[in-house]
Design an enzyme around this catalytic site. Structure first.
Site, PDB file in Angstrom:
ATOM      1  N   TYR A  58       0.817  -1.214   0.000  1.00  0.00           N
ATOM      2  CA  TYR A  58       0.000   0.000   0.000  1.00  0.00           C
ATOM      3  C   TYR A  58       0.858   1.274   0.000  1.00  0.00           C
ATOM      4  O   TYR A  58       0.344   2.369  -0.220  1.00  0.00           O
ATOM      5  CB  TYR A  58      -0.952   0.025   1.203  1.00  0.00           C
ATOM      6  CG  TYR A  58      -2.011  -1.071   1.182  1.00  0.00           C
ATOM      7  CD1 TYR A  58      -1.949  -2.096   0.253  1.00  0.00           C
ATOM      8  CD2 TYR A  58      -3.054  -1.074   2.085  1.00  0.00           C
ATOM      9  CE1 TYR A  58      -2.899  -3.107   0.238  1.00  0.00           C
ATOM     10  CE2 TYR A  58      -4.017  -2.086   2.077  1.00  0.00           C
ATOM     11  CZ  TYR A  58      -3.931  -3.102   1.146  1.00  0.00           C
ATOM     12  OH  TYR A  58      -4.882  -4.096   1.144  1.00  0.00           O
ATOM     13  N   LYS A  60       3.368 -15.361   2.850  1.00  0.00           N
ATOM     14  CA  LYS A  60       3.277 -16.161   1.616  1.00  0.00           C
ATOM     15  C   LYS A  60       4.712 -16.508   1.228  1.00  0.00           C
ATOM     16  O   LYS A  60       5.205 -16.174   0.139  1.00  0.00           O
ATOM     17  CB  LYS A  60       2.541 -15.342   0.536  1.00  0.00           C
ATOM     18  CG  LYS A  60       2.219 -16.102  -0.729  1.00  0.00           C
ATOM     19  CD  LYS A  60       1.134 -17.158  -0.558  1.00  0.00           C
ATOM     20  CE  LYS A  60       0.947 -17.949  -1.847  1.00  0.00           C
ATOM     21  NZ  LYS A  60       0.078 -19.134  -1.661  1.00  0.00           N
ATOM     22  N   ASP A  77      -3.121 -18.010   2.354  1.00  0.00           N
ATOM     23  CA  ASP A  77      -4.294 -18.677   1.764  1.00  0.00           C
ATOM     24  C   ASP A  77      -4.858 -19.711   2.747  1.00  0.00           C
ATOM     25  O   ASP A  77      -6.069 -19.818   2.933  1.00  0.00           O
ATOM     26  CB  ASP A  77      -3.974 -19.286   0.391  1.00  0.00           C
ATOM     27  CG  ASP A  77      -2.646 -20.020   0.337  1.00  0.00           C
ATOM     28  OD1 ASP A  77      -1.895 -20.007   1.337  1.00  0.00           O
ATOM     29  OD2 ASP A  77      -2.344 -20.617  -0.712  1.00  0.00           O
ATOM     30  N   ASP A  86      -5.238  -6.506   6.000  1.00  0.00           N
ATOM     31  CA  ASP A  86      -6.433  -5.810   5.523  1.00  0.00           C
ATOM     32  C   ASP A  86      -7.508  -6.834   5.182  1.00  0.00           C
ATOM     33  O   ASP A  86      -8.665  -6.735   5.602  1.00  0.00           O
ATOM     34  CB  ASP A  86      -6.050  -4.961   4.294  1.00  0.00           C
ATOM     35  CG  ASP A  86      -7.189  -4.096   3.801  1.00  0.00           C
ATOM     36  OD1 ASP A  86      -8.114  -3.814   4.584  1.00  0.00           O
ATOM     37  OD2 ASP A  86      -7.159  -3.700   2.616  1.00  0.00           O
ATOM     38  N   ASP A 105     -11.053  -8.186   7.651  1.00  0.00           N
ATOM     39  CA  ASP A 105     -12.457  -8.145   7.225  1.00  0.00           C
ATOM     40  C   ASP A 105     -13.092  -9.527   7.369  1.00  0.00           C
ATOM     41  O   ASP A 105     -14.238  -9.659   7.802  1.00  0.00           O
ATOM     42  CB  ASP A 105     -12.578  -7.687   5.755  1.00  0.00           C
ATOM     43  CG  ASP A 105     -12.764  -6.176   5.627  1.00  0.00           C
ATOM     44  OD1 ASP A 105     -12.285  -5.444   6.517  1.00  0.00           O
ATOM     45  OD2 ASP A 105     -13.381  -5.737   4.643  1.00  0.00           O
TER      46      ASP A 105
HETATM   47  C1  IPM Z   1      -8.912  -0.486   6.297  1.00  0.00           C
HETATM   48  C2  IPM Z   1      -9.369   0.076   4.980  1.00  0.00           C
HETATM   49  C3  IPM Z   1      -8.245   0.909   4.391  1.00  0.00           C
HETATM   50  C4  IPM Z   1      -7.044   0.005   4.256  1.00  0.00           C
HETATM   51  C5  IPM Z   1      -8.575   1.597   3.053  1.00  0.00           C
HETATM   52  C6  IPM Z   1      -9.779   2.488   3.169  1.00  0.00           C
HETATM   53  C7  IPM Z   1      -7.391   2.347   2.491  1.00  0.00           C
HETATM   54  O1  IPM Z   1      -9.758  -0.954   4.140  1.00  0.00           O
HETATM   55  O2  IPM Z   1      -8.602   0.292   7.212  1.00  0.00           O
HETATM   56  O3  IPM Z   1      -8.848  -1.709   6.417  1.00  0.00           O
HETATM   57  O4  IPM Z   1      -6.956  -0.770   3.319  1.00  0.00           O
HETATM   58  O5  IPM Z   1      -6.191   0.038   5.108  1.00  0.00           O
HETATM   59 MG    MG Z   2      -9.794  -2.848   5.019  1.00  0.00          MG
END
Ligand code: IPM
Ligand code: MG
Length: 361
Positions: free
Chosen positions: A146, A195, A227, A251, A255
């Protein structure tokens, strides 16, 4: 104590959920005798609308002058919002990446806990969630893909895009140390996710994590390929204590971990640097589809405020009071729509905030 808190309400549901966290913080202040001074900061789309850029240097300086920053969420609907007609470096998300980098917030803590009360909202089978789970995702936040160099160019008539993934050993070492420190206060297990069967950056990651592990003989270390980890999170989430991983993997996995807890609306997060300073935000996004409807779940933001009291201000008792108040609201059957199940009492954003504030102290 005098708490100086920067507040980034942000976009989408941000202002609604931050208002509830402030309500709860104010109640904590009244109950435990702390004064709280808030400084409103603009970031993301809200800053683009006013300043033409997602984050100004002035905002960074104001954030730096605070003890901690509480944030809602940033970003809008990529299809319809004018913010996404701007070049990528001027869009809302760029503000978030920039503030993380400028303030050196390299350690992102994302706890994923299955509340007993929310078992019904968890999409996994009961035999998998039996006994609950409680893991901490430690995501490296200021390196890797990133923040690497990127460009899109035409090469021999073919559009080609480059993103580069770089880690140096110091970046890996400092996040690994944080991961092991946290594990020492928990169940003393670290799963380092990489990985390494493909990437050089992952092979270096593994080597440095092993070096750091040597200083923590009480902590059990295992390595897991990303994975496989994505699969294990739904197959057997109980096995995890601390998941230590690089930026992009963290990231994605965070989620996933949030969903197995029932809702991303429950997942708090802290982004820390070498000092006590931190930026605290719910892990979920700005959810523009439900913004302004008064139905967003404020709990992740309220729990992020609890993390702020604990990590930036050393107010453990106050943090626990917030966590207990959240548990009580859930135990009494109150649910926002995202975690609603049969027989429970559905409430809106504000009402959930009122209940949790009422249960403080
Ligand atoms: C998070 C979000 C951010 C990230 C985005 C909005 C840049 O998805 O905080 O997880 O990827 O870090
Ligand atoms: Mg995120």
């Amino acid at each position: 104590m005098d708490l100086k808190i920067g507040v980034i309400k942000g976009d989408g549901i941000g202002p609604e959920i931050v208002a509830e966290a402030m309500k709860v913080l104010n109640k904590v202040g009244d109950t435990y005798g702390h004064t709280i001074e808030y400084t409103q900061l603009l970031m993301g789309g809200a800053s683009i609308d006013v300043n033409g850029t997602p984050l100004t240097d002035e905002t960074v300086a104001l954030a730096r002058a605070s003890g901690a920053v509480l944030m809602g969420s940033i970003g809008g609907d990529a299809k319809t919002s004018p913010w996404y007609k701007l070049e990528p470096s001027k869009r809302p998300e760029a503000g978030l990446l920039k503030i993380r980098k400028e303030l050196g917030l390299f350690a992102n803590l994302r706890p994923a806990v299955l509340y007993d009360e929310l078992r019904g909202a968890c999409p996994l089978k009961e035999e998998i969630t039996e006994g609950g789970f409680d893991m901490m995702i430690m995501r490296e936040l200021t390196g890797g893909l990133y923040f690497g160099e990127r460009r899109t160019v035409e090469e021999n008539g073919v559009m080609t895009a480059y993103d580069s993934l770089t880690y140096n050993e110091n970046e890996i070492r400092r996040i690994a140390k944080r991961g092991f420190d946290i594990a020492m206060k928990r169940r003393k297990k670290v799963t380092s996710v990489d990985k390494a069967n493909v990437l050089d950056s992952s092979r270096l990651w593994r080597k440095v994590v092993e070096e750091v592990a040597a200083g923590y003989p009480e902590v059990a270390l295992e390595h897991m390929l990303v994975d496989n980890c994505a699969m294990q999170l739904v197959k057997d989430p109980k096995q995890f204590d601390v998941i230590l991983t690089e930026n992009m993997f963290g990231d994605i996995l965070s989620d996933e971990a949030s969903m197995v807890t029932g809702s991303i609306g429950m997942l708090a997060s802290a982004s820390l640097n070498e000092t006590k300073f931190g930026l605290y935000e719910p892990s979920g996004g700005s959810a523009p589809d439900i913004a302004g409807k008064g139905i967003a779940n404020p709990i992740a933001t309220i729990l992020s405020a609890a993390m702020m009291l604990r990590f930036s201000f050393d107010l453990d008792r106050e943090a626990q009071a917030i966590e207990a108040a959240v548990e009580r609201a859930l135990a009494e059957g109150y649910r926002t729509i995202d975690i609603m199940s049969e027989g429970k009492k559905q409430v809106g954003t504000e009402e959930m905030g009122d209940l949790i504030a009422r249960y403080i102290g």
